[in-house]
Design an enzyme around this catalytic site. Structure first.
Site, PDB file in Angstrom:
ATOM      1  N   LEU A 149     -19.350  15.925   4.854  1.00  0.00           N
ATOM      2  CA  LEU A 149     -20.479  16.784   5.196  1.00  0.00           C
ATOM      3  C   LEU A 149     -20.225  17.329   6.599  1.00  0.00           C
ATOM      4  O   LEU A 149     -19.647  16.632   7.438  1.00  0.00           O
ATOM      5  CB  LEU A 149     -21.803  15.999   5.197  1.00  0.00           C
ATOM      6  CG  LEU A 149     -22.345  15.503   3.858  1.00  0.00           C
ATOM      7  CD1 LEU A 149     -23.593  14.654   4.094  1.00  0.00           C
ATOM      8  CD2 LEU A 149     -22.690  16.664   2.923  1.00  0.00           C
ATOM      9  N   ASP A 150     -20.663  18.566   6.856  1.00  0.00           N
ATOM     10  CA  ASP A 150     -20.566  19.110   8.208  1.00  0.00           C
ATOM     11  C   ASP A 150     -21.295  18.183   9.179  1.00  0.00           C
ATOM     12  O   ASP A 150     -22.258  17.499   8.799  1.00  0.00           O
ATOM     13  CB  ASP A 150     -21.212  20.502   8.288  1.00  0.00           C
ATOM     14  CG  ASP A 150     -20.428  21.557   7.518  1.00  0.00           C
ATOM     15  OD1 ASP A 150     -19.266  21.282   7.160  1.00  0.00           O
ATOM     16  OD2 ASP A 150     -20.987  22.637   7.282  1.00  0.00           O
ATOM     17  N   ARG A 151     -20.877  18.204  10.419  1.00  0.00           N
ATOM     18  CA  ARG A 151     -21.477  17.335  11.435  1.00  0.00           C
ATOM     19  C   ARG A 151     -22.993  17.518  11.519  1.00  0.00           C
ATOM     20  O   ARG A 151     -23.745  16.550  11.663  1.00  0.00           O
ATOM     21  CB  ARG A 151     -20.837  17.626  12.793  1.00  0.00           C
ATOM     22  CG  ARG A 151     -21.354  16.745  13.913  1.00  0.00           C
ATOM     23  CD  ARG A 151     -20.660  17.051  15.225  1.00  0.00           C
ATOM     24  NE  ARG A 151     -21.173  16.214  16.295  1.00  0.00           N
ATOM     25  CZ  ARG A 151     -20.755  16.272  17.551  1.00  0.00           C
ATOM     26  NH1 ARG A 151     -19.811  17.121  17.888  1.00  0.00           N
ATOM     27  NH2 ARG A 151     -21.273  15.478  18.465  1.00  0.00           N
ATOM     28  N   ARG A 162     -23.801  27.542   3.801  1.00  0.00           N
ATOM     29  CA  ARG A 162     -24.252  28.262   4.999  1.00  0.00           C
ATOM     30  C   ARG A 162     -23.824  29.725   4.960  1.00  0.00           C
ATOM     31  O   ARG A 162     -24.617  30.633   5.248  1.00  0.00           O
ATOM     32  CB  ARG A 162     -23.695  27.558   6.242  1.00  0.00           C
ATOM     33  CG  ARG A 162     -24.203  26.140   6.404  1.00  0.00           C
ATOM     34  CD  ARG A 162     -23.372  25.305   7.371  1.00  0.00           C
ATOM     35  NE  ARG A 162     -23.469  25.811   8.737  1.00  0.00           N
ATOM     36  CZ  ARG A 162     -22.820  25.266   9.769  1.00  0.00           C
ATOM     37  NH1 ARG A 162     -22.020  24.233   9.575  1.00  0.00           N
ATOM     38  NH2 ARG A 162     -22.971  25.762  10.969  1.00  0.00           N
TER      39      ARG A 162
END
Length: 314
Positions: free
Chosen positions: A143-145, A245
């Site tokens: 997962l993205d930060r 996103r």
């Protein structure tokens, strides 16, 4: 900075469950805290041996291999131990499920999944510190930060390989909740747009829609509509970097407080409401548990700041 011996020379026999794992990844679990560059150096110099022979970093382990692991001197991290201990202790409360084969964690926003890119400590390092007796712990996916939510971590090599196959076959169902700018049309069920990944000179990754990019598809469902925003559920059919996103931005409805692909005016309005993080949350995952031989599902509740934002918008 004080330097200390990581350990003495030792010999490790590879168990059947570790067969197929690359030697560099294996060493990361054995020499915790050692920079990747140093791991590659000791392999290239022949200090790490398999069955008394030199090997390359991409060598894949075989059951019964005997690995020589040399002593390694590592400078202590500048990170205060209390900060690391706090991260580890906090993460225990984020574990949604655990058995002998895997962990399912509700990853906090702002925590990287692993160290690197200037970060010495991430979620996987925290979990290894939390479970020091666990020989194998590897991320199944990422997962993205700034994205929070459900994340799977394998405790067995065989389970990792099985779940990777499920991800490749697109049989893992991952659902995200995102708060986006404006009114998402009820009739818009998907976004199909090829994505191209670029790395800037600073090292920052940016993704854009481009005809030469990789085929990418995200499906959407409207969950709740507000005056100037919409809560949508996103289902990424493909798993590209920053996919949800960028697809939201491409559709004209960027995600709230997205510092890479967001709308500044909308983001400021959200911050005025108290939102101070990306509103993207992996809220549910379903997959076939290879050991239970059944499909299982796990849900991660929205953190309080996201819930409060929705209350203020209503």
């Amino acid at each position: 900075m004080k330097a200390e011996n990581n350990q003495q020379v030792r010999f490790v026999t590879v168990e059947p469950d570790l067969q197929g794992q690359r030697i560099d990844n294996f060493l990361r679990t054995q020499l915790k805290g050692v920079p990747k560059s140093l791991l590659y150096r000791i392999v290239r110099k022949g200090e790490v041996r398999v069955n008394k022979k030199r090997i390359k970093p991409e060598y894949k382990l075989q059951s019964g291999d005997i690995i020589r692991i040399p002593p390694v001197r590592v400078a202590e991290s500048n990170d205060a131990p209390s900060v690391k201990l706090n991260k580890v202790a906090t993460l225990e409360s984020h574990i949604l499920y655990e058995d002998d084969y895997l962990l399912v964690v509700n990853k906090p926003s702002g925590m990287a999944v692993h160290g690197g890119s200037g970060l010495s400590f991430g979620l996987i390092e925290a979990l290894r510190a939390l479970r020091p007796g666990q020989k194998f712990l590897e991320l199944v996916h990422r997962l993205d930060r700034d994205t929070s939510g459900v994340l799977m971590v394998a405790k067995k090599r065989s389970v990792l390989k099985n779940l990777h196959e499920q991800l490749r076959d697109k049989t893992v169902d991952k659902r995200y909740l995102a708060l986006v700018n404006g009114q998402w049309p009820e009739s818009r069920f998907k976004v199909k747009a090829p994505l191209n990944k670029n790395t800037l000179q600073s090292g920052e990754r940016m993704v854009s829609v481009h005809p030469d990019g990789k085929p990418s598809e995200t499906r959407y469902k409207v969950m709740q509509s507000f005056k100037n925003a919409t809560l949508v559920e996103a289902f990424p059919v493909t798993g590209r970097t920053h996919q949800i996103r960028v697809h939201c931005q491409y559709a004209g409805h960027p995600i709230a407080c997205d510092d890479k692909y967001g709308d500044k005016e909308f983001d400021q309005h959200m911050r005025d409401l108290g939102l101070n993080r990306l509103f993207l949350h992996a809220h549910r995952i379903s997959f076939y548990h290879p050991k239970k031989e059944a499909t299982v599902s796990f849900e991660a509740p929205l953190e309080s700041s996201l819930q409060q934002c929705l209350v203020k918008l209503a």
